[in-house]
Design an enzyme around this catalytic site. Structure first.
Site, PDB file in Angstrom:
ATOM      1  N   HIS A 233      -5.090  -1.083  -3.699  1.00 54.64           N
ATOM      2  CA  HIS A 233      -5.783  -2.034  -2.824  1.00 54.64           C
ATOM      3  C   HIS A 233      -7.260  -2.167  -3.172  1.00 54.64           C
ATOM      4  CE1 HIS A 233      -2.407  -2.725  -0.032  1.00 54.64           C
ATOM      5  NE2 HIS A 233      -2.121  -1.443  -0.218  1.00 54.64           N
ATOM      6  N   ASP A 293      -2.185   4.371   0.293  1.00 57.46           N
ATOM      7  CA  ASP A 293      -0.839   3.799   0.381  1.00 57.46           C
ATOM      8  C   ASP A 293      -0.568   2.829  -0.768  1.00 57.46           C
ATOM      9  OD1 ASP A 293      -2.771   2.018   1.451  1.00 57.46           O
ATOM     10  OD2 ASP A 293      -1.162   0.805   2.309  1.00 57.46           O
ATOM     11  N   GLU A 294       0.696   2.574  -1.006  1.00 53.15           N
ATOM     12  CA  GLU A 294       1.191   1.501  -1.884  1.00 53.15           C
ATOM     13  C   GLU A 294       0.520   1.489  -3.263  1.00 53.15           C
ATOM     14  OE1 GLU A 294       2.730  -1.992   1.043  1.00 53.15           O
ATOM     15  OE2 GLU A 294       0.555  -1.925   0.767  1.00 53.15           O
ATOM     16  N   VAL A 295       0.521   2.615  -3.931  1.00 52.09           N
ATOM     17  CA  VAL A 295      -0.071   2.676  -5.270  1.00 52.09           C
ATOM     18  C   VAL A 295       0.998   2.323  -6.308  1.00 52.09           C
ATOM     19  CG1 VAL A 295      -1.273   4.118  -6.948  1.00 52.09           C
ATOM     20  CG2 VAL A 295      -1.676   4.451  -4.496  1.00 52.09           C
TER      21      VAL A 295
END
Length: 500
Positions: A233, A293-295
């Site tokens: 992100h 998160d969400e790597v």
């Protein structure tokens, strides 16, 4: 004749009130007793005053300013010249005194004075005899705004803080930057916003803006916790900070695109250390949200230097270990600055070594999934926040607030000690389809369902149908206070929204 007319109007007011009586106290207090005994209030003679034995006295800025706001909420139509300014904790009413007793300034701030008084289109104001004993069920009652996917003007944030205070939320989780834009204007790294914001002049939050948000929130008993989510992100970060992001490769040559933060360079941690030192000076709260998160590992896997580092560190082909390496370094940086880290659940799921005071936030899954996660995280001894069932940026036709209302944050398999580690939860309003044009109607009153769940006794507030008329009434009070709260169903408010 004038006297007879006023007496008739007075009686009509009372009859109208009794015909449509619903108390709009929200969230529900722990204990409340109300009677039909009614007192008449006069805006001209109404005042707040500190009791003699109160530790807080005139000059307490938080309460002094609160009492001024509360007067305007209680008597919205009263002439400014009629207002008294000797504000404090004891309120005189027609037949005696109303006393608000609290153990702290913040408790007094959340007193129910303004929510108990009603007028019903009349020139008279009333309050019924009421006794309330109250305290929050959970200490952390948060609301997240995403100001990266769409920029939210300062006034939209301030109005959100006002509505949060009415609903007894006490944490503003400011997801201030993300992939699309970097609107935070850093004084240490000004290129982050000058190159990463949607617009370097109009779509940024200056240091003055941030101070105003923090001050506005504090005066309403709300903490401000910033989130600087890494290593994923972060696409907007790379525009203003060279060599921060990982170069992606196509075969043996760079593709020209970039992935997550580059975790193998010392310069990365030097930069993050500098940024977080600034964060410590700008955001006074003891918590900081580090994301995690969400790597997406695809870019790391494509980069030959990253692969060589993996071999050197003995990570093999397990890129969750590389993320763990990065997160552990970032957590250590924040801990060295006496900041308690909050991270998304991914950090726990990847078995990363993090301090026991780290707070984990659950954002994934249906009830069965997040209950399993609650059990796992609390079994490991970590404190936890629940946000998975309160992603209210997801919308559907009808009364979807009912789903939020029936959430049971401690309904999972675990001991009492584990359940005590659930310190609260958050409503999340992600910004893919939300900007200042629809923020408030989408938030309110839907966020109020979670507000009551986080504040009130669960057994007393388990019936959604019984909650409906109270929430409907509370929604009308939000409208009267200038919050564009959307309707719950067919009906009307006596004070319709007049801002359009």
């Amino acid at each position: 004749t004038a006297g007879r007319f006023l007496r008739l109007l007075f009686l009509l007011c009372i009859l109208h009130y009794e015909a449509g009586q619903v108390f709009g106290v929200w969230p529900m207090p722990q204990q409340i007793t109300q009677s039909t005994d009614r007192y008449l209030l006069s805006p001209q003679s109404f005042s707040f005053s500190y009791s003699k034995d109160s530790a807080a006295q005139s000059g307490c800025s938080v309460l002094d300013s609160a009492f001024k706001r509360y007067y305007s909420l209680i008597f919205p139509d009263a002439a400014d010249g009629a207002r008294k300014t000797e504000f404090s904790i004891n309120t005189l009413v027609a037949a005696g005194a109303a006393a608000l007793k609290a153990q702290s300034v913040w408790g007094a701030l959340r007193g129910r004075v303004y929510s108990l008084i009603y007028s019903l289109h009349c020139i008279y104001y009333f309050v019924n005899k009421t006794e309330i004993q109250d305290f929050p069920r959970f200490e952390f009652r948060g609301l997240l705004l995403d100001t990266s996917r769409h920029y939210l003007p300062l006034n939209a944030i301030l109005k959100t803080l006002d509505a949060m205070a009415y609903s007894k939320f006490n944490v503003f989780h400011w997801h201030i930057v993300d992939d699309p834009s970097f609107p935070y204007q850093s004084y240490s790294y000004p290129d982050l916003s000058s190159k990463g914001a949607f617009h370097p002049m109009t779509h940024i939050y200056t240091q003055s803006d941030v101070k105003r948000v923090i001050s506005h929130a504090r005066m309403r008993g709300i903490r401000v916790i910033p989130e600087f989510d890494t290593p994923g992100h972060t696409q907007s970060w790379g525009k203003g900070q060279p060599n921060l992001l990982t170069p992606c490769y196509k075969g043996d040559v760079p593709s020209g695109t970039f992935g997550p933060v580059n975790p193998i360079l010392d310069s990365t941690y030097q930069f993050m250390s500098g940024l977080f030192k600034e964060m410590k000076s700008v955001f006074p709260d003891s918590y900081v949200h580090l994301g995690g998160d969400e790597v997406n590992f695809a870019c790391w896997k494509s980069n030959p230097n990253v692969r060589a580092f993996m071999t050197k560190m003995g990570f093999g082909h397990d890129y969750t270990k590389l993320e763990s390496y990065y997160i552990e370094n970032i957590v250590n940086i924040s801990s060295a600055l006496n900041k308690t880290p909050i991270v998304w659940q991914d950090v726990f799921d990847y078995r990363e070594r993090i301090p026991k005071d780290t707070v984990l936030e659950i954002w994934k899954g249906v009830p069965a999934d997040y209950r399993t996660e609650l059990a796992k995280i609390t079994h490991a001894g970590y404190r936890v926040l629940l946000s998975a069932p309160w992603y209210i940026n997801h919308i559907s036709y009808g009364q979807d607030w009912r789903n939020s209302y029936t959430v049971q944050p401690q309904n999972f398999s675990g001991t009492d000690q584990q359940k005590a580690l659930v310190i609260g939860g958050e409503v999340c309003m992600w910004g893919e389809y939300v900007d200042a044009t629809n923020l408030h109607p989408r938030l309110w009153p839907r966020a109020c369902a979670a507000a009551e769940r986080l504040w009130s006794n669960e057994e007393m507030t388990s019936n959604v149908d019984q909650a409906f008329p109270r929430l409907e009434k509370f929604r009308c009070s939000l409208i009267r206070r200038g919050i564009q709260a959307e309707p719950l169903f067919v009906g009307y408010c006596k004070d319709e929204y007049r801002g359009v």
